[in-house]
Design a protein around this motif. Sequence first.
Motif, PDB file in Angstrom:
ATOM      1  N   GLN A 222     -57.741 -44.602  11.208  1.00 51.60           N
ATOM      2  CA  GLN A 222     -56.587 -43.859  11.711  1.00 51.60           C
ATOM      3  C   GLN A 222     -57.027 -42.776  12.700  1.00 51.60           C
ATOM      4  OE1 GLN A 222     -54.849 -42.479   8.038  1.00 51.60           O
ATOM      5  NE2 GLN A 222     -53.275 -44.060   8.099  1.00 51.60           N
ATOM      6  N   LEU A 223     -58.087 -42.043  12.360  1.00 51.49           N
ATOM      7  CA  LEU A 223     -58.547 -40.950  13.222  1.00 51.49           C
ATOM      8  C   LEU A 223     -59.138 -41.453  14.537  1.00 51.49           C
ATOM      9  CD1 LEU A 223     -60.172 -38.635  10.533  1.00 51.49           C
ATOM     10  CD2 LEU A 223     -58.007 -38.260  11.752  1.00 51.49           C
ATOM     11  N   ALA A 224     -59.642 -42.684  14.553  1.00 54.22           N
ATOM     12  CA  ALA A 224     -60.247 -43.245  15.762  1.00 54.22           C
ATOM     13  C   ALA A 224     -59.230 -43.934  16.661  1.00 54.22           C
ATOM     14  CB  ALA A 224     -61.341 -44.240  15.369  1.00 54.22           C
ATOM     15  N   ASP A 225     -58.047 -44.197  16.156  1.00 52.35           N
ATOM     16  CA  ASP A 225     -57.024 -44.927  16.906  1.00 52.35           C
ATOM     17  C   ASP A 225     -56.245 -43.961  17.804  1.00 52.35           C
ATOM     18  OD1 ASP A 225     -54.712 -46.285  17.746  1.00 52.35           O
ATOM     19  OD2 ASP A 225     -54.662 -47.509  15.917  1.00 52.35           O
ATOM     20  N   LYS A 226     -56.530 -44.012  19.087  1.00 55.80           N
ATOM     21  CA  LYS A 226     -55.904 -43.077  20.044  1.00 55.80           C
ATOM     22  C   LYS A 226     -54.382 -43.166  20.033  1.00 55.80           C
ATOM     23  CE  LYS A 226     -59.739 -42.920  23.287  1.00 55.80           C
ATOM     24  NZ  LYS A 226     -60.195 -43.219  24.634  1.00 55.80           N
ATOM     25  N   GLU A 227     -53.855 -44.364  19.909  1.00 51.90           N
ATOM     26  CA  GLU A 227     -52.396 -44.537  19.912  1.00 51.90           C
ATOM     27  C   GLU A 227     -51.763 -43.918  18.665  1.00 51.90           C
ATOM     28  OE1 GLU A 227     -51.652 -48.691  20.564  1.00 51.90           O
ATOM     29  OE2 GLU A 227     -52.547 -48.620  22.563  1.00 51.90           O
ATOM     30  N   ARG A 228     -52.414 -44.082  17.524  1.00 51.43           N
ATOM     31  CA  ARG A 228     -51.883 -43.478  16.293  1.00 51.43           C
ATOM     32  C   ARG A 228     -51.959 -41.961  16.350  1.00 51.43           C
ATOM     33  NH1 ARG A 228     -53.563 -47.030  11.044  1.00 51.43           N
ATOM     34  NH2 ARG A 228     -51.479 -46.589  10.268  1.00 51.43           N
ATOM     35  N   VAL A 229     -53.058 -41.448  16.893  1.00 54.02           N
ATOM     36  CA  VAL A 229     -53.199 -39.992  17.034  1.00 54.02           C
ATOM     37  C   VAL A 229     -52.125 -39.464  17.980  1.00 54.02           C
ATOM     38  CG1 VAL A 229     -54.692 -38.138  17.900  1.00 54.02           C
ATOM     39  CG2 VAL A 229     -55.649 -39.938  16.438  1.00 54.02           C
ATOM     40  N   ALA A 230     -51.931 -40.151  19.107  1.00 56.06           N
ATOM     41  CA  ALA A 230     -50.906 -39.722  20.066  1.00 56.06           C
ATOM     42  C   ALA A 230     -49.517 -39.760  19.432  1.00 56.06           C
ATOM     43  CB  ALA A 230     -50.953 -40.602  21.318  1.00 56.06           C
ATOM     44  N   ALA A 231     -49.234 -40.806  18.677  1.00 51.97           N
ATOM     45  CA  ALA A 231     -47.934 -40.919  18.000  1.00 51.97           C
ATOM     46  C   ALA A 231     -47.766 -39.797  16.973  1.00 51.97           C
ATOM     47  CB  ALA A 231     -47.795 -42.278  17.328  1.00 51.97           C
ATOM     48  N   ALA A 232     -48.820 -39.493  16.250  1.00 56.19           N
ATOM     49  CA  ALA A 232     -48.758 -38.409  15.261  1.00 56.19           C
ATOM     50  C   ALA A 232     -48.456 -37.079  15.942  1.00 56.19           C
ATOM     51  CB  ALA A 232     -50.069 -38.324  14.486  1.00 56.19           C
TER      52      ALA A 232
ATOM     53  N   ASN B  36     -42.895 -33.670  15.633  1.00 52.60           N
ATOM     54  CA  ASN B  36     -42.810 -32.206  15.633  1.00 52.60           C
ATOM     55  C   ASN B  36     -43.167 -31.580  14.288  1.00 52.60           C
ATOM     56  OD1 ASN B  36     -42.142 -32.010  18.329  1.00 52.60           O
ATOM     57  ND2 ASN B  36     -39.948 -32.148  17.943  1.00 52.60           N
ATOM     58  N   ASN B  37     -42.749 -32.205  13.197  1.00 54.17           N
ATOM     59  CA  ASN B  37     -43.078 -31.662  11.873  1.00 54.17           C
ATOM     60  C   ASN B  37     -44.578 -31.671  11.627  1.00 54.17           C
ATOM     61  OD1 ASN B  37     -40.374 -31.225  11.228  1.00 54.17           O
ATOM     62  ND2 ASN B  37     -40.141 -33.273  10.355  1.00 54.17           N
ATOM     63  N   LEU B  38     -45.229 -32.756  12.007  1.00 62.53           N
ATOM     64  CA  LEU B  38     -46.677 -32.865  11.825  1.00 62.53           C
ATOM     65  C   LEU B  38     -47.414 -31.878  12.732  1.00 62.53           C
ATOM     66  CD1 LEU B  38     -48.901 -34.304  10.318  1.00 62.53           C
ATOM     67  CD2 LEU B  38     -48.812 -36.126  12.014  1.00 62.53           C
ATOM     68  N   VAL B  39     -46.944 -31.726  13.956  1.00 62.38           N
ATOM     69  CA  VAL B  39     -47.567 -30.768  14.879  1.00 62.38           C
ATOM     70  C   VAL B  39     -47.442 -29.344  14.337  1.00 62.38           C
ATOM     71  CG1 VAL B  39     -47.418 -29.747  17.196  1.00 62.38           C
ATOM     72  CG2 VAL B  39     -47.343 -32.227  16.912  1.00 62.38           C
ATOM     73  N   GLN B  40     -46.310 -29.020  13.727  1.00 65.72           N
ATOM     74  CA  GLN B  40     -46.144 -27.688  13.120  1.00 65.72           C
ATOM     75  C   GLN B  40     -47.165 -27.458  12.013  1.00 65.72           C
ATOM     76  OE1 GLN B  40     -41.911 -27.689  12.060  1.00 65.72           O
ATOM     77  NE2 GLN B  40     -41.703 -25.844  13.313  1.00 65.72           N
ATOM     78  N   ILE B  41     -47.378 -28.466  11.181  1.00 66.84           N
ATOM     79  CA  ILE B  41     -48.363 -28.349  10.093  1.00 66.84           C
ATOM     80  C   ILE B  41     -49.765 -28.186  10.672  1.00 66.84           C
ATOM     81  CG2 ILE B  41     -49.438 -29.556   8.149  1.00 66.84           C
ATOM     82  CD1 ILE B  41     -46.650 -30.881   7.697  1.00 66.84           C
TER      83      ILE B  41
END
Length: 155
Positions: A128-138, A142-147
């Motif tokens: 998950q941490l190596a997948d650029k698309e998943r990281v970008a989607a995460a 907004n809720n995850l970015v706040q955390i």
Amino acid sequence: MTKTADNVNPNVYDTYSEREITSNELDEDVVDEIDRREVFDLIRNINDPEHPLTLEELRVVEEGNIFVDNKKNVVNVYFTPTIPHCSMATLIGLSIRVQLLRALPSRFKVTVEVSEGTHMSEHAVNKQLADKERVAAALENNNLVQIINQCVVNS
């Protein structure tokens, strides 16, 4: 319903002293390559998402688990969750990655992984941490970015 922490009573360790800034580091005419201590200083004060403690205090990040190659423009960070079934491992890794992407020059390729043998789902977390698309989607959530921002606020 309130979620209880995975590790309600984590071990807390002493922190390192702050790095002394030398005159060469302040001199703009001297080439100052990024080293593992500088990367450690960028991530040591990231807050744990479950506890009012830093990743350094929990020994989730340690200077010895950071590798920097200035010639290849690569930074590798290996982190150790406090327990093998930590449900916050991906969030912690994402917080480390975000902090380094924000703070390091863009020439660096940053890799963040769970240290081998320290988490029951290390391969899934690392994928998950190596997948650029998943990281970008995460990072579009907004809720995850706040955390994440709450975790990296004092770093």
